[in-house]
Design a protein around this motif. Structure first.
Motif, short mmCIF file in Angstrom:
data_model
loop_
_atom_site.label_atom_id
_atom_site.label_comp_id
_atom_site.label_asym_id
_atom_site.label_seq_id
_atom_site.Cartn_x
_atom_site.Cartn_y
_atom_site.Cartn_z
N THR A 116 0.84 -1.20 0.00
CA THR A 116 0.00 0.00 0.00
C THR A 116 0.87 1.25 0.00
O THR A 116 1.82 1.35 0.79
CB THR A 116 -0.91 0.02 1.25
N LYS A 165 -3.31 0.54 -3.67
CA LYS A 165 -2.99 -0.84 -3.30
C LYS A 165 -2.41 -1.55 -4.52
O LYS A 165 -2.92 -1.41 -5.64
CB LYS A 165 -4.29 -1.51 -2.86
N THR A 216 -7.68 0.15 0.85
CA THR A 216 -7.48 1.55 0.48
C THR A 216 -8.82 2.25 0.21
O THR A 216 -8.84 3.43 -0.12
CB THR A 216 -6.59 1.68 -0.76
N GLU A 248 -1.63 -4.47 7.06
CA GLU A 248 -2.31 -3.67 6.03
C GLU A 248 -2.97 -2.42 6.60
O GLU A 248 -3.54 -1.62 5.86
CB GLU A 248 -3.37 -4.54 5.31
#
Lengths: 336, 407
Positions: A116, A165, A216, A248
């Motif tokens: 990310t 992402k 995201t 994440e």
């Protein structure tokens, strides 16, 4: 070659290979639009006079009967001559943030979580948009365009913040944004687009909100939630960030700060696949159902993978949120 | 088929009123296939069952309106649905101003939405309800009742009236001698009318002296010379038309639409998520189970041949719009509710110069009610512990609709 497109008493110029929606938005003539890829149907309208080429309008979104009845998808249809349009359900076109093409400069590229990146794009002049809207980036060399939500509030109008992402094999991410993009690079962008944003301040009653972002999909919610709280600091807000695992998660400090700054805000990260101490497990939409006994009178905001958005709509309705108060970002990742 | 080769319709001798009221579709499906215009002994009348024949007769210059025998026995003369010429023109002129789309748009939202909300508030926190009695019928009768000037008549009383008038109006069984087979079936309709008169007569007395903006007050005064009003005996049959059909059918239409949507959960979800689909859902609902299933008729004004059948002058024909809307010549899989079916015009509101005068009002009443229902209870589910039964040949809809939701 250009044609005249008339809508709501206003006339705009539209190129022969330009979508009707694109021409209208560029001229500051608003019409309902959302996904800009022909799949959501939000921009469906009546062609009152003249002919259009439906381009790649999918038959699932615009049926043959609708075509025969003079309907078109503004985001896909091209004019074949002068045309007159009437948006569905609205009598007058209103002016809103005009769609523009710009060249932005990459200010910063940072890895903020597993696969990310946060990308900051500097503009030479400010862009007018509503928090939650998105921009399109032109992928160099391929002519492909990719859509990314802005994490900004409307006053953060000179440096755009995108959360990206990595999509394995993706033209935009694998081949560009995660491979070779560097500070100082120039990027062609168009924007703003979409209808995923708060109502005008005068129509915002400060009612409770729930926002659920997957991965995201958090980006537009970061702009929306800050805007909403600035308008009504006392409002009740629950923000969920759903990801697979702790690695994440990102922007935790920034969002926790909101809970300290405003009295009625909760921020809830939820891990779906890789449990970790101190975090909720499962899907964020299930966490909402557990946490909120009734969402009557609430508004809901969903951005993330289609399955999460679907589950969110069901969860919100299960808690009796009125469907007209459920907002979802309708564009879906085209990458990979 | 030619006029010389008549199909054997002796099976029709076995058809009873109870069969038709429980489920008319099988009988009419066979009629459509074998004899789209046929004499049905139990009804003592010719019946038009296909889309084509219904439309032909409803718009033909060789036919005019006539009220069915049981309908005439119930309403008396002159009811707007059964008269022609100047009287029909005068009655339509009397009722239509309040039902014009531009007029209805002016007040329909302010009238119906608060009523729908009020009934929803009574049960929305219960997690279960029987929607026909608790929502569809009350919203329908309260909206129209307030429009007519019957604010002081309880919704339950208005529901009782339409139910009694309905059973009387559709007490259609005839003997071979052309007499009513069940004359006692009109008693409850007569009782309802007596009660209606006892309540509405004093209101009419008041409106004669003090006109107001209620519909019945307008009926008395509009278009009359100063100091004169229409005779109450002249308008009562049309008041009964309203107190039966106009009161009952929007409730039937809402309930049938809901049952149809429950049969297609994915379509229900679409409509809940996008309220702009509600009008389309209703149009399909009233096609699928037409509220006014077989309640109107026409009569030939000269000898005429229709669908290969020679009819002498003065032959009544019952219009089976509920059957026409299941015509396989026009609709694919007509017994299935399908929101996405090509939206062909249907006959739920009739056709010709006797087409329903309240189409716009009824459609918007149903729309607003369902919008409010889905807004308040977006997680509505049918309570599968209870079945859904439809009843009615003249007028048709679900007798009850149990639902449940998480609160």
């Amino acid at each position: 070659m250009t044609f005249a497109v008339t809508v709501g008493g206003r006339s705009v110029e539209c190129g022969e290979d330009q979508a009707l929606l694109d021409a209208c938005l560029r001229a500051g003539v608003w019409m309902p639009n959302s996904c800009n890829q022909g799949t959501c149907g939000t921009c469906k309208l009546h062609v009152v006079a003249g002919e259009v080429d439906h381009g790649s309008s999918p038959v699932e979104t615009l049926s043959d009967e609708e075509r025969c009845a003079g309907m078109a998808l503004a985001c896909q249809a091209r004019p074949r001559g002068d045309v007159e349009l009437r948006p569905q359900g609205t009598s007058a076109a209103r002016t809103a943030n005009p769609l523009r093409d710009m060249v932005a400069t990459v200010r910063e590229v940072s890895d903020i979580a597993r696969d990310t990146r946060r990308i900051l794009l500097g503009l030479n002049e400010p862009l007018t948009f509503d928090a939650g809207q998105y921009v399109e980036l032109v992928v160099p060399g391929s002519g492909e365009r990719r859509q990314y939500s802005l994490a900004n509030t409307a006053d953060e109008d000179k440096v755009l913040e995108l959360h990206v992402k990595l999509v394995p094999g993706g033209v935009a991410t694998h081949g560009w944004l995660f491979d070779g993009l560097a500070e100082g690079d120039r990027v062609d962008i168009s924007g703003p687009l979409g209808d995923f944003h708060l109502p005008p301040e005068s129509e915002d009653d400060g009612g409770p909100m729930v926002l659920i972002g997957g991965g995201t999909g958090l980006a537009p919610l970061v702009g929306i939630v800050r805007t909403a709280l600035r308008r009504h600091p006392e409002r009740e807000v629950v923000l969920y960030h759903g990801v697979r695992g702790e690695e994440e998660l990102y922007d935790g400090d920034r969002l926790t700060e909101l809970t300290e700054q405003y009295p009625n805000v909760r921020f809830v990260p939820v891990l779906s696949h890789e449990p970790a101490d101190g975090y909720r497990e499962g899907f964020p939409t299930d966490a909402f159902v557990e946490d909120v006994p009734s969402a009557r009178g609430w508004t809901g905001w969903l951005c993330g993978p289609p399955a999460m958005v679907e589950a969110g709509v069901k969860a919100f309705k299960r808690r009796r949120m009125a469907p007209r108060n459920i907002h979802r970002e309708k564009f879906t990742p085209a990458d990979a | 088929m030619t006029t010389t080769e008549r199909p054997d319709l002796s099976w029709l001798d076995e058809v009873t009123m109870a069969d038709l009221e429980r489920n008319p579709y099988a009988t009419y499906e066979r009629l459509r296939a074998e004899a789209p215009l046929a004499y049905v002994p139990v009804l003592g009348s010719y019946v038009a069952s296909t889309e084509e024949v219904c439309r032909e007769i409803a718009t033909s210059p060789d036919f005019e309106a006539v009220i069915t025998p049981a309908g005439g026995r119930t309403f008396g003369h002159p009811a707007v649905i059964g008269v022609n010429g100047d009287v029909h023109a005068d009655l339509r002129t009397m009722i239509e101003p309040a039902l014009q789309p531009a007029e209805v748009d002016r007040w329909i939202d302010d009238l119906v939405r608060p009523i729908a909300r009020r009934y929803l508030e009574q049960f929305e926190s219960d997690g279960q309800a029987e929607l026909v009695a608790q929502f569809c019928e009350p919203v329908s009768v309260r909206s129209l009742g307030d429009l007519l000037g019957l604010q002081d008549v309880e919704s339950d009383k208005l529901r009782e009236w339409f139910a009694k008038l309905n059973r009387s109006f559709t007490n259609a069984e005839m003997t071979a001698d052309g007499e009513f087979a069940n004359p006692e079936g009109f008693v409850e309709g007569d009782e309802a009318k007596a009660e209606i008169r006892s309540i509405v007569d004093p209101l009419i007395d008041k409106w004669i002296e003090h006109p107001d903006d209620s519909a019945i007050s307008h009926w008395l005064h509009d278009g009359m010379p100063p100091g004169q009003t229409r005779d109450r005996e002249y308008i009562y049959p049309t008041i009964y038309v309203y107190l039966l059909g106009a009161m009952q059918e929007p409730g039937h239409g809402m309930a049938s639409t809901l049952v149809g949507l429950f049969s297609r959960p994915e379509q229900l979800e679409e409509v809940v998520d996008d309220p702009t689909l509600v009008p389309r859902a209703i149009a399909e609902g009233v096609r699928w189970t037409s509220p006014i299933w077989s309640a109107t008729a026409r009569i030939s004004t000269k000898p005429v041949t229709v669908a290969g059948v020679d009819l002498p002058e003065g032959t009544p024909v019952m219009m089976s719009y509920g059957s026409a809307n299941h015509d396989t010549g026009r609709y694919e899989a007509p017994t299935t509710y399908d929101l996405h079916r090509p939206p062909l015009p249907h006959l739920a509101f009739g056709a010709g110069n006797h087409a329903c005068a309240g189409i716009y009002f009824a459609n918007h009443t149903m729309r607003i009610a369902l919008e409010e229902l889905f807004e308040a209870i977006p997680n509505l589910e049918r309570d599968t512990r209870e079945g859904v039964e439809f009843w009615g040949w003249g007028f048709r809809g679900p007798t009850s609709l149990h639902v449940t939701w998480e609160v």
